[in-house]
Design a protein around this motif. Structure first.
Motif, PDB file in Angstrom:
ATOM      1  N   UNK A   1       1.012  -1.311   0.173  1.00 44.13           N
ATOM      2  CA  UNK A   1       0.159  -0.332   0.105  1.00 44.13           C
ATOM      3  C   UNK A   1       0.930   1.409   0.059  1.00 44.13           C
ATOM      4  N   UNK A   2       0.255   2.770  -0.787  1.00 41.48           N
ATOM      5  CA  UNK A   2       1.344   3.437  -0.702  1.00 41.48           C
ATOM      6  C   UNK A   2       1.367   4.234   0.495  1.00 41.48           C
ATOM      7  N   UNK A   3       2.361   4.347   1.222  1.00 40.31           N
ATOM      8  CA  UNK A   3       2.247   5.114   2.462  1.00 40.31           C
ATOM      9  C   UNK A   3       2.560   6.806   2.207  1.00 40.31           C
ATOM     10  N   UNK A   4       1.855   7.847   2.970  1.00 39.49           N
ATOM     11  CA  UNK A   4       2.679   9.060   3.449  1.00 39.49           C
ATOM     12  C   UNK A   4       3.159   9.208   4.584  1.00 39.49           C
ATOM     13  N   UNK A   5       3.900  10.453   4.984  1.00 40.75           N
ATOM     14  CA  UNK A   5       4.645   9.951   5.977  1.00 40.75           C
ATOM     15  C   UNK A   5       3.989  11.903   6.509  1.00 40.75           C
ATOM     16  N   UNK A   6       4.072  12.570   7.529  1.00 44.25           N
ATOM     17  CA  UNK A   6       3.163  13.106   7.821  1.00 44.25           C
ATOM     18  C   UNK A   6       3.863  13.703   9.155  1.00 44.25           C
ATOM     19  N   UNK A   7       3.960  14.966   9.394  1.00 41.75           N
ATOM     20  CA  UNK A   7       4.696  15.271  11.130  1.00 41.75           C
ATOM     21  C   UNK A   7       3.862  17.046  11.145  1.00 41.75           C
ATOM     22  N   UNK A   8       3.637  16.587  12.996  1.00 41.62           N
ATOM     23  CA  UNK A   8       2.512  17.553  12.727  1.00 41.62           C
ATOM     24  C   UNK A   8       2.956  17.764  14.530  1.00 41.62           C
ATOM     25  N   UNK A   9       2.217  18.679  14.975  1.00 49.41           N
ATOM     26  CA  UNK A   9       2.291  19.398  16.235  1.00 49.41           C
ATOM     27  C   UNK A   9       0.876  20.245  17.386  1.00 49.41           C
ATOM     28  N   UNK A  10       0.849  19.889  18.390  1.00 49.53           N
ATOM     29  CA  UNK A  10       0.171  20.473  18.949  1.00 49.53           C
ATOM     30  C   UNK A  10      -0.136  21.189  20.080  1.00 49.53           C
ATOM     31  N   UNK A  11      -1.045  21.600  21.070  1.00 47.86           N
ATOM     32  CA  UNK A  11      -0.696  22.146  22.085  1.00 47.86           C
ATOM     33  C   UNK A  11      -2.543  21.948  22.939  1.00 47.86           C
ATOM     34  N   UNK A  12      -2.489  22.628  24.220  1.00 48.44           N
ATOM     35  CA  UNK A  12      -3.898  22.813  24.551  1.00 48.44           C
ATOM     36  C   UNK A  12      -4.071  24.391  23.559  1.00 48.44           C
ATOM     37  N   UNK A  13      -3.815  24.723  22.497  1.00 47.93           N
ATOM     38  CA  UNK A  13      -4.266  25.581  22.465  1.00 47.93           C
ATOM     39  C   UNK A  13      -4.076  25.444  21.020  1.00 47.93           C
ATOM     40  N   UNK A  14      -4.292  24.265  20.625  1.00 43.98           N
ATOM     41  CA  UNK A  14      -4.464  23.746  19.090  1.00 43.98           C
ATOM     42  C   UNK A  14      -3.496  22.392  18.557  1.00 43.98           C
ATOM     43  N   UNK A  15      -4.013  22.799  17.141  1.00 41.65           N
ATOM     44  CA  UNK A  15      -3.340  22.307  15.994  1.00 41.65           C
ATOM     45  C   UNK A  15      -2.467  23.504  15.248  1.00 41.65           C
ATOM     46  N   UNK A  16      -1.494  22.120  14.862  1.00 46.64           N
ATOM     47  CA  UNK A  16      -0.608  23.768  14.247  1.00 46.64           C
ATOM     48  C   UNK A  16      -0.760  22.991  12.611  1.00 46.64           C
ATOM     49  N   UNK A  17       0.262  24.008  11.386  1.00 47.57           N
ATOM     50  CA  UNK A  17      -0.016  23.033  10.121  1.00 47.57           C
ATOM     51  C   UNK A  17       0.845  22.005   9.919  1.00 47.57           C
ATOM     52  N   UNK A  18      -0.119  21.001   9.259  1.00 45.61           N
ATOM     53  CA  UNK A  18       1.112  19.896   9.384  1.00 45.61           C
ATOM     54  C   UNK A  18       1.292  19.357   8.170  1.00 45.61           C
ATOM     55  N   UNK A  19       2.209  18.699   8.024  1.00 42.79           N
ATOM     56  CA  UNK A  19       3.395  18.984   7.202  1.00 42.79           C
ATOM     57  C   UNK A  19       3.710  17.345   6.398  1.00 42.79           C
ATOM     58  N   UNK A  20       3.165  16.909   4.886  1.00 38.19           N
ATOM     59  CA  UNK A  20       3.343  15.798   4.184  1.00 38.19           C
ATOM     60  C   UNK A  20       4.543  16.039   3.096  1.00 38.19           C
ATOM     61  N   UNK A  21       5.371  14.830   3.724  1.00 41.42           N
ATOM     62  CA  UNK A  21       6.479  14.896   3.218  1.00 41.42           C
ATOM     63  C   UNK A  21       6.190  14.384   1.865  1.00 41.42           C
ATOM     64  N   UNK A  22       7.597  14.752   1.245  1.00 36.42           N
ATOM     65  CA  UNK A  22       7.451  14.689  -0.508  1.00 36.42           C
ATOM     66  C   UNK A  22       7.667  12.755  -0.810  1.00 36.42           C
TER      67      UNK A  22
END
Length: 346
Positions: A181-202
């Motif tokens: 199956x094709x796999x997509x890797x992502x990086x993300x972060x969050x805090x009590x204030x909400x989520x950040x912008x998500x990054x999808x790896x090329x």
């Protein structure tokens, strides 16, 4: 309305006083056949329990069965029936299940958890003791980050369906799989204030220290500025090799970013971002993307839809997570009801 027990008591009382069956029948309380049946009995107004089919096992043999099961909780009822037979009890697997059910031993799907070594357990205890007095407000000043893979055709790995007999292989009851199956890797972060912008790896991007420094510069710094401004906060990442690289440590120091840690290995149950990945993957499963482009679009869309209220509740769970790990002396806690989905940099 007179109950059966009351009727029985009346008939017996009349019979003791000398009334015949015919006299009692004249009162038209119950049918005559019932009257004579009651009179023939001992005179007790308690309804006798039918003897039923005798049990195939004694209490001692039942206790033995329980001990055999507790010795290995993964033993099947068929295997238990075979072991029980060696102890002199000839019973079916169905009988075995009934006996175990009487003791509250019910068959359930085993929870998937990361394997904990002695070092992992020790590190978990050290970490939890260090932060045992932290409140939800303290944890509200922490940004947590992680990487995770997303796969086409069933990101969470399982699917439950309700079907009729003979529909096991019906198209609507089957979860499609592919060998690679094709796999997509992502990086993300969050805090009590909400989520950040998500990054999808090329595709074919190496998850190394150069890549990680770029992510921190382009994603973490704007998130800190947006969510905390000049207010002090802490950053959390795990012990993946690219996270611990000297160039990364130096860069974080230069940016005056304080690190929370050291974070214990194999501890997804202590990291609320794992819950975010789990939420995201369940949403992917429901929408069933059929190609990589649709999967990427859905990941970004659903991540952005995660509310600040969800983020707050996950951060608020940290004191409870730590308290439970301490209570269980470093073992898994209930908050990790999902299989770890983390991937590791090189």
């Amino acid at each position: 309305m007179v109950t059966w027990k009351e009727t029985r008591a009346i008939i017996i009382a009349l019979h003791i006083k000398g009334f015949t069956g015919k006299d009692v029948a004249a009162s038209k309380i119950p049918p005559k056949s019932i009257i004579y049946q009651i009179i023939k009995e001992s005179g007790s107004i308690v309804v006798k329990k039918a003897s039923g089919r005798p049990r195939k096992s004694s209490k001692r043999q039942d206790r033995l069965l329980k001990l055999i099961q507790l010795r290995d909780l993964g033993t099947t009822s068929t295997e238990l029936a075979q072991e029980w037979q060696q102890a002199g009890v000839s019973a079916s697997a169905c009988t075995v299940r009934r006996r175990l059910l009487e003791d509250g031993l019910v068959s359930r799907k085993a929870a998937k958890k990361s394997l904990l070594s002695r070092k992992n357990i020790r590190d978990r205890l050290i970490f939890c003791k260090s932060y045992s007095d932290w409140t939800a407000e303290d944890w509200g000043k922490v940004i947590l980050s992680d990487e995770s893979p997303f796969r086409l055709f069933g990101a969470s790995g399982e699917k439950l369906v309700r079907r009729r007999q003979g529909e096991r292989y019906h198209q609507s009851c089957v979860m499609p799989t592919v060998k690679h199956p094709e796999t997509i890797h992502v990086w993300g972060c969050f805090s009590a204030k909400g989520v950040c912008s998500l990054t999808i790896l090329t595709k074919n991007t190496a998850m190394n220290k150069e890549w990680y420094q770029h992510i921190l510069r382009e994603q973490l710094l704007p998130t800190i500025q947006e969510q905390f401004g000049d207010e002090q906060c802490l950053f959390r990442h795990d012990g993946a090799p690219c996270h611990k690289a000297k160039v990364i440590t130096k860069w974080l120091e230069e940016q005056n970013i304080d690190i929370l840690g050291p974070w214990p290995g194999n501890s997804p149950d202590l990291n609320p971002i794992e819950n975010l990945w789990s939420i995201l993957k369940r949403r992917m499963d429901k929408q069933k993307p059929t190609n990589s482009d649709k999967l990427q679009a859905l990941i970004m869309q659903e991540w952005a839809a995660i509310s600040q209220d969800v983020s707050q509740k996950l951060i608020d769970s940290m004191p409870g997570r730590i308290a439970e790990v301490l209570k269980k002396e470093g073992q898994h806690c209930k908050y990790g009801l999902f299989e770890s989905t983390s991937c590791h940099c090189q």
